[in-house]
Write an enzyme that holds these catalytic residues in place. Structure first.
Site, PDB file in Angstrom:
ATOM      1  NE  ARG A 133      -2.336  -1.681   3.628  1.00 12.44           N
ATOM      2  CZ  ARG A 133      -2.467  -1.795   4.745  1.00 12.44           C
ATOM      3  NH1 ARG A 133      -3.263  -1.032   5.423  1.00 12.44           N
ATOM      4  NH2 ARG A 133      -1.496  -2.468   5.924  1.00 12.44           N
TER       5      ARG A 133
ATOM      6  CE  LYS B  87       0.577  -2.622   9.646  1.00 10.40           C
ATOM      7  NZ  LYS B  87      -0.797  -2.483  10.197  1.00 10.40           N
TER       8      LYS B  87
ATOM      9  CE1 TYR C 168      -5.092   2.266  10.590  1.00 13.23           C
ATOM     10  CE2 TYR C 168      -4.394   1.822   8.199  1.00 13.23           C
ATOM     11  CZ  TYR C 168      -5.482   1.917   8.804  1.00 13.23           C
ATOM     12  OH  TYR C 168      -6.533   2.642   8.221  1.00 13.23           O
TER      13      TYR C 168
ATOM     14  CG  HIS D  51      -1.522  -1.187  14.944  1.00  9.95           C
ATOM     15  ND1 HIS D  51      -3.125  -0.939  15.458  1.00  9.95           N
ATOM     16  CD2 HIS D  51      -1.579  -0.898  13.613  1.00  9.95           C
ATOM     17  CE1 HIS D  51      -3.832  -0.885  13.771  1.00  9.95           C
ATOM     18  NE2 HIS D  51      -2.923  -0.853  13.003  1.00  9.95           N
TER      19      HIS D  51
ATOM     20  CD  GLU E  77      -3.706   3.068  15.983  1.00  8.90           C
ATOM     21  OE1 GLU E  77      -2.805   2.463  16.507  1.00  8.90           O
ATOM     22  OE2 GLU E  77      -3.815   2.920  14.192  1.00  8.90           O
TER      23      GLU E  77
ATOM     24  CB  SER F 171     -12.591  -2.485   9.903  1.00  7.56           C
ATOM     25  OG  SER F 171     -11.303  -2.482  10.763  1.00  7.56           O
TER      26      SER F 171
ATOM     27  CB  ALA G  62     -13.113  -6.586  11.249  1.00  7.89           C
TER      28      ALA G  62
ATOM     29  CE  LYS H 147     -20.997  -3.208  17.404  1.00 10.29           C
ATOM     30  NZ  LYS H 147     -19.389  -3.396  18.009  1.00 10.29           N
TER      31      LYS H 147
ATOM     32  CB  SER I  68     -19.378 -12.449  23.355  1.00 15.13           C
ATOM     33  OG  SER I  68     -17.464 -12.514  23.236  1.00 15.13           O
TER      34      SER I  68
ATOM     35  CB  ALA J  69      -7.201  -8.798  17.123  1.00 11.56           C
ATOM     36  CB  ILE J  70      -2.813 -10.375  14.061  1.00  8.73           C
ATOM     37  CG1 ILE J  70      -0.925 -11.142  14.721  1.00  8.73           C
ATOM     38  CG2 ILE J  70      -2.468  -9.502  12.968  1.00  8.73           C
ATOM     39  CD1 ILE J  70      -0.689 -11.936  16.114  1.00  8.73           C
ATOM     40  CG  ASP J  71      -3.594  -4.447  13.828  1.00  9.15           C
ATOM     41  OD1 ASP J  71      -4.567  -5.273  14.426  1.00  9.15           O
ATOM     42  OD2 ASP J  71      -3.706  -4.502  12.308  1.00  9.15           O
TER      43      ASP J  71
ATOM     44  CB  VAL K 227      -1.338 -11.566   7.879  1.00 10.10           C
ATOM     45  CG1 VAL K 227      -0.777 -11.102   6.945  1.00 10.10           C
ATOM     46  CG2 VAL K 227      -0.881 -13.078   7.067  1.00 10.10           C
TER      47      VAL K 227
ATOM     48  CG  ASN L 276       1.068  -6.252   6.207  1.00  5.78           C
ATOM     49  OD1 ASN L 276       0.983  -7.558   6.714  1.00  5.78           O
ATOM     50  ND2 ASN L 276       1.374  -5.712   5.215  1.00  5.78           N
TER      51      ASN L 276
END
Length: 373
Positions: free
Chosen positions: A15, A75, A94, A96, A118, A134, A179, A203, A220, A268-270, A298, A300
């Site tokens: 990107r 990133k 971004y 994070h 974010e 997302s 997402a 929601k 949840s 949600a890994i980032d 991953v 990104n």
């Protein structure tokens, strides 16, 4: 103002932070745009297209960072990029920071003003600069999960939508935000059995009403998460707490109890990931198996479709980038108050409460920190 756009250097990140449309908007307002040579190639944007709209192409990232008043990126800055930042320089990207504490520590030593896409948040909690990525990450999560369920990729050998006489795959989405909703709708469109878990009852009510029961919803909680994850063929984790590390809602014991060849996709890994067994992977080496479960984490995900992602991101960020260039940080915050939530670092101060808590730092209100400049 001089705006600099370097080429992204994170592994398999194609990107770029601006499109020719964005260059035109900035240059017509009297700003100068410097773009590193080849920065847009991964997104199918040629240097010539930028030049036609008034940008200047420079050969090295050092020239971009050295001359620019504001750096636009996609990133989080890598170590050598952080080292090029200087006091008072604006970084808009971004970040994070909760997921990358070492990078955060290095950033705090540079004296820059770091604004994170974010954590820009509207009064209704909508995240306008995270939303487009997302959407893409959620849609790609279902697509990637379907692919990984194929036997050739280590999966159970299940067609997501099944066929007449054979049940479809069960897809469990943990988190019903932007997402999660996009992941669920994509999986539903592929005719999977889809369950979404979230603590936000309105929601869930929206999903039920909009999709007429084709997406099942559940509150949840630990028991429901455990029951649904263990019985799933594909689990997609999309939990988000803006600025903070993602909560580990799926434990290793749950993963251990899953069916052999099932798949986990951690969107949600980032932000550190919402599965205990997650570790960040790359597009060049996207998966690993643990407890006979395929993990895709991953950091990104939207970078795999850079043309779509670049235009979607720039559509959202351009208004803020133009306002920052026109008014500076203080003036931009006054004009667009939600931008205050995006200010993560001013000099050596951490200016977002969730980021500060995750990093174990004192929180300094953004306007207070900016007033010291």
């Amino acid at each position: 103002m001089i705006i600099g756009v370097p080429r992204e250097i994170k592994t398999a990140e194609y990107r770029v932070a601006i499109t020719p449309v964005g260059v035109r908007e900035l240059t017509e307002r009297g700003h100068e745009v410097l773009i590193e040579k080849g920065a847009g190639e991964g997104s199918s944007i040629l240097d010539e297209e930028y030049v036609e709209q008034g940008a200047t192409i420079v050969p090295t990232p050092e020239e971009v960072f050295g001359a620019a008043d504001m750096i636009l990126k996609v990133k989080e800055p890598q170590a050598n990029e952080v080292a090029m930042l200087r006091e008072g320089q604006i970084l808009f990207t971004y970040l994070h920071l909760a997921a990358y504490p070492d990078m955060a520590e290095a950033l705090l030593k540079r004296g820059a003003i770091a604004i994170a896409y974010e954590t820009v948040q509207m009064p209704d909690r909508y995240l306008p600069l995270l939303a487009p990525m997302s959407e893409i990450a959620g849609r790609m999560a279902a697509q990637a999960g379907s692919h990984l369920l194929e036997r050739a990729h280590g999966g159970r050998g299940i067609l997501l939508g099944g066929v007449p006489g054979v049940r479809p795959a069960k897809v469990v989405v943990v988190g019903g935000g932007m997402a999660g909703t996009n992941a669920a709708v994509m999986a539903m469109g592929m005719q999977a059995e889809v369950v979404v878990l979230d603590t936000d009852i309105p929601k869930l009510r929206y999903l039920e009403a909009t999709y007429h029961g084709r997406i099942f919803t559940m509150h949840s909680n630990k028991l429901n998460i455990e029951d649904q994850v263990i019985s799933a063929d594909l689990v997609i984790g999309t939990v988000l707490v803006p600025g903070a590390a993602a909560p580990k809602l799926v434990t290793e014991d749950m993963v251990r109890a899953m069916k052999q060849g099932s798949v986990l996709v951690d969107v949600a890994i980032d932000q550190g990931g919402c599965f205990e067994t997650s570790r960040e992977t790359t597009h060049t080496d996207p998966t690993y198996a643990l407890h006979d479960v395929i993990h895709y984490a991953v950091g990104n995900i939207p970078g795999a479709v850079p043309h779509t992602s670049t235009y979607a991101l720039s559509n959202a960020t351009l208004r803020y980038a133009v306002t920052l260039a026109d008014r500076g940080v203080k003036g931009a915050v006054e004009a667009l108050p939600e931008l205050a939530g995006g200010i993560n670092v001013v000099g050596d101060a951490v200016c977002h409460p969730a980021v500060a808590s995750s990093l174990g730092k004192d929180f300094v209100a953004p306007r207070e920190a900016l007033a010291q400049l």
